[in-house]
Design a protein around this motif. Structure first.
Motif, PDB file in Angstrom:
ATOM      1  N   ALA A 141      27.306  88.721  81.890  1.00 16.59           N
ATOM      2  CA  ALA A 141      26.149  88.304  81.093  1.00 16.59           C
ATOM      3  C   ALA A 141      25.803  86.841  81.363  1.00 16.59           C
ATOM      4  N   ILE A 142      24.540  86.514  81.115  1.00 12.73           N
ATOM      5  CA  ILE A 142      24.057  85.136  81.240  1.00 12.73           C
ATOM      6  C   ILE A 142      23.873  84.595  79.831  1.00 12.73           C
ATOM      7  N   ILE A 143      24.679  83.611  79.474  1.00 11.23           N
ATOM      8  CA  ILE A 143      24.714  83.120  78.088  1.00 11.23           C
ATOM      9  C   ILE A 143      24.132  81.710  78.019  1.00 11.23           C
ATOM     10  N   THR A 144      23.258  81.498  77.039  1.00 14.74           N
ATOM     11  CA  THR A 144      22.690  80.174  76.777  1.00 14.74           C
ATOM     12  C   THR A 144      22.971  79.818  75.322  1.00 14.74           C
ATOM     13  N   GLY A 145      23.421  78.585  75.092  1.00 17.42           N
ATOM     14  CA  GLY A 145      23.651  78.107  73.729  1.00 17.42           C
ATOM     15  C   GLY A 145      22.812  76.873  73.463  1.00 17.42           C
ATOM     16  N   VAL A 146      22.149  76.828  72.316  1.00 16.09           N
ATOM     17  CA  VAL A 146      21.349  75.646  71.956  1.00 16.09           C
ATOM     18  C   VAL A 146      21.867  75.065  70.645  1.00 16.09           C
ATOM     19  N   ASP A 147      21.729  73.753  70.495  1.00 13.57           N
ATOM     20  CA  ASP A 147      22.136  73.091  69.256  1.00 13.57           C
ATOM     21  C   ASP A 147      21.369  71.790  69.118  1.00 13.57           C
TER      22      ASP A 147
END
Length: 284
Positions: A141-147
């Motif tokens: 999977a291609i995972i992106t995290g934002v904060d």
């Protein structure tokens, strides 16, 4: 010449249990053992077979420093610098919410619905525990995290490096850093404590964990309204939106999905205490 008092492992633990109990700390004996394990580099069995071992002056000083912090009700996880989640050890610091095992329901529900090569967005990634757990469970999977917090993203990056996963970490609020992109799944554990309830929380949470990761507005639902409304622009057709919710909030969040009109297969999933912890839906 006055002889210095000898502090053995057992004597230290006995004193610490009483001290922390008086300070209102639950599980005072167990937490005393965990902190002493960290100082001595032992596991709990190692403590039990070394009850008569005297602490060195440095060990005693290091342990006293930890006990003083815990006596002020600083969370044990911040003192030790880590928390277990989904069987993995995550670095934590005051910049991030401490991972809770309740959130494992969100990860498990996401894994059930994600394809092996899904693109997944984690809104409000914090320590990265959700993103990294998904990356470990779904290596394709291609995972992106934002904060919104640069300091939180630094903790998440450290955890990514520790666990050897590639998660794209972006700075910004909600969907701002991914304008124009679409994902197979959006997951989030947003702030959901009603503002007026913050002052009633345990000191460990109220005084030490980041308020921005806790305060969900007047009724606790501010971020749910924003995420449900905006997510339809960031999901592919058939994509899933999964949200962790607080106790008693599932029905209201389900209503947000239904009222939006663009979601089908709206569901709620319970935790081990039979509390509805996750609400989700699939974009029509």
């Amino acid at each position: 010449m006055v002889q210095q008092e000898t502090w053995t492992v057992l004597k230290v633990l006995t004193w610490t249990k009483e001290f922390l109990t008086q300070k209102g700390v639950e599980n005072a004996r167990l937490e005393s053992e965990w902190m002493l394990c960290a100082v001595l580099g032992l596991d709990r069995m190692g403590l039990y077979v070394n009850f008569d071992k005297p602490l060195t002056p440095k060990e005693l000083a290091d342990y006293r420093g930890m006990i003083a912090r815990r006596g002020r009700r600083e969370p044990l996880q911040y003192i030790l610098g880590s928390q277990e989640f989904m069987g993995l050890d995550f670095a934590v610091a005051p910049a991030v919410l401490i991972p809770r095992h309740d959130t494992e329901v969100l990860v498990n529900e996401a894994v059930k619905r994600a394809g092996k090569t899904s693109s997944i967005l984690d809104v409000g990634t914090g320590s990265g525990c959700i993103s990294i757990s998904l990356a470990k469970a779904l290596p394709g999977a291609i995972i992106t995290g934002v904060d919104t917090s640069v300091d939180a993203l630094a903790v998440a990056e450290k955890n990514c490096n520790t666990h050897g996963v590639a998660v794209k970490l972006l700075h910004g609020s909600l969907f701002e850093p991914v304008q124009g992109q679409q994902f197979h799944m959006v997951v989030s554990n947003p702030p959901y404590i009603p503002s007026d309830d913050l002052k009633t929380l345990q000191p460990e949470v109220r005084d030490y964990e980041p308020a921005g990761a806790l305060d969900g507005g007047k009724d606790g639902l501010d971020f749910y309204r924003q995420i449900v409304a905006a997510a339809t622009d960031y999901l592919v057709c058939g994509g899933w939106l999964l949200l962790e919710v607080g106790i008693g909030q599932a029905e209201q969040v389900r209503k947000l999905f239904f009222d939006n009109g663009k979601f089908a297969e709206v569901f709620a999933a319970k935790d081990t205490a039979d509390i509805e912890r996750v609400v989700g839906g699939q974009l029509k």
